[in-house]
Design an enzyme around this catalytic site. Structure first.
Site, PDB file in Angstrom:
ATOM      1  CB  CYS A   2      37.328  44.601  60.161  1.00  0.00           C
ATOM      2  SG  CYS A   2      35.633  45.224  60.883  1.00  0.00           S
TER       3      CYS A   2
HETATM    4  N1  GLN Z   1      30.077  45.359  59.637  1.00  0.00           N
HETATM    5  C1  GLN Z   1      31.406  44.882  59.934  1.00  0.00           C
HETATM    6  C2  GLN Z   1      31.516  44.392  61.211  1.00  0.00           C
HETATM    7  O1  GLN Z   1      30.412  44.874  62.333  1.00  0.00           O
HETATM    8  C3  GLN Z   1      32.587  45.215  59.480  1.00  0.00           C
HETATM    9  C4  GLN Z   1      33.151  46.136  60.776  1.00  0.00           C
HETATM   10  C5  GLN Z   1      34.081  46.619  60.257  1.00  0.00           C
HETATM   11  O2  GLN Z   1      34.634  46.599  59.291  1.00  0.00           O
HETATM   12  N2  GLN Z   1      34.561  47.408  61.154  1.00  0.00           N
HETATM   13  O3  GLN Z   1      31.317  43.047  62.003  1.00  0.00           O
END
Ligand code: GLN
Length: 248
Positions: A2
């Site tokens: 993210c």
């Molecule tokens: N693991 C977290 C989620 O699935 C954050 C994902 C990310 O940083 N891509 O929401």
């Protein structure tokens, strides 16, 4: 992974911070420049929290790509705030694509976001989760690593632990329990931003009367500085401090 961004300082229009810059969070939702650890776009939802003058922020989350929300330009063009935390999500494999899994997470005056993943989720961190009140776990926003990280940070904040210490201790504990995790966290109360760079990029830029901390610079201004990996940053409009947490 993210992408996320926090801002504190002179009031700014949400659109000017999140939508219109050349490499804004909106653009990062479909064309991020620096994705690591899987994923190519951040299309599994987004969220924006902002402070209005009340201690508790307003928060909007949607389980859809940021660019598909036809109401967002109007909203972001009409709201100004001196404290913002926003995120676009690329769900980790196996985690649900639902509104409640989108950052920012909030409680009281806090806004929180996690960019990354906890390796070996959930068994690697089951012992840490077991320290939490069972009602916190029953009521957690979503069955995701990020939501659990928020519960761990929130639980320390609620006992009076200082924000930087709470974030540092959760990163250290989770990194030990789940080696190889990516733990870039952002926490703000609208006045101070605490962030960590733990196996993913984090940038900070001081502006006149404001400061912004983000996964990726939203423009090519030379005023952006990278937070070294394994470091924690504490930023206010008048100060930026970095401390080393350890080797990721
Ligand atoms: N693991 C977290 C989620 O699935 C954050 C994902 C990310 O940083 N891509 O929401």
């Amino acid at each position: 992974m993210c992408r996320h961004l926090a801002y504190v300082g002179e009031p700014v229009r949400l659109a000017d911070l999140l939508l219109t810059p050349e490499h804004s969070l909106l653009r990062q939702s479909w064309a991020p420049r620096d994705m690591r650890g899987g994923g190519t776009v951040n299309a599994d939802g987004y969220g924006i929290g902002w402070y209005t003058g009340d201690p508790e922020p307003v928060r909007v989350r949607r389980p859809a790509p940021m660019w598909t929300d036809a109401a967002l330009p109007g909203l972001a063009g009409s709201v100004s705030s001196g404290g913002v935390l926003a995120a676009v999500r690329s769900a980790t494999v196996g985690m649900p694509v639902v509104e409640t899994a989108c950052a920012p997470f909030t409680s009281g005056r806090w806004l929180f976001s996690h960019n990354g993943l906890v390796r070996g989720w959930p068994s690697s961190v089951a012992a840490l989760a077991a320290r939490l009140p069972v009602t916190d776990l029953l009521l957690m926003d979503a069955p995701t690593d990020s939501a659990l990280l928020w519960l761990l940070v929130r639980s320390l904040l609620s006992t009076g632990v200082a924000p930087a210490k709470a974030v540092a201790s959760v990163v250290t504990d989770v990194a030990e329990a789940a080696p190889g995790s990516r733990l870039n966290l952002l926490l703000t109360d609208g006045s101070t931003i605490v962030g960590t760079a733990w196996t993913h990029a984090l940038w900070v830029r001081a502006l006149p009367g404001a400061v912004v901390v983000a996964s990726e610079p939203y423009d090519d201004d030379p005023g952006w500085h990278e937070v070294p990996d394994g470091h924690l940053v504490t930023a206010t409009p008048s100060s930026v401090d970095m401390t080393r947490l350890g080797d990721p």
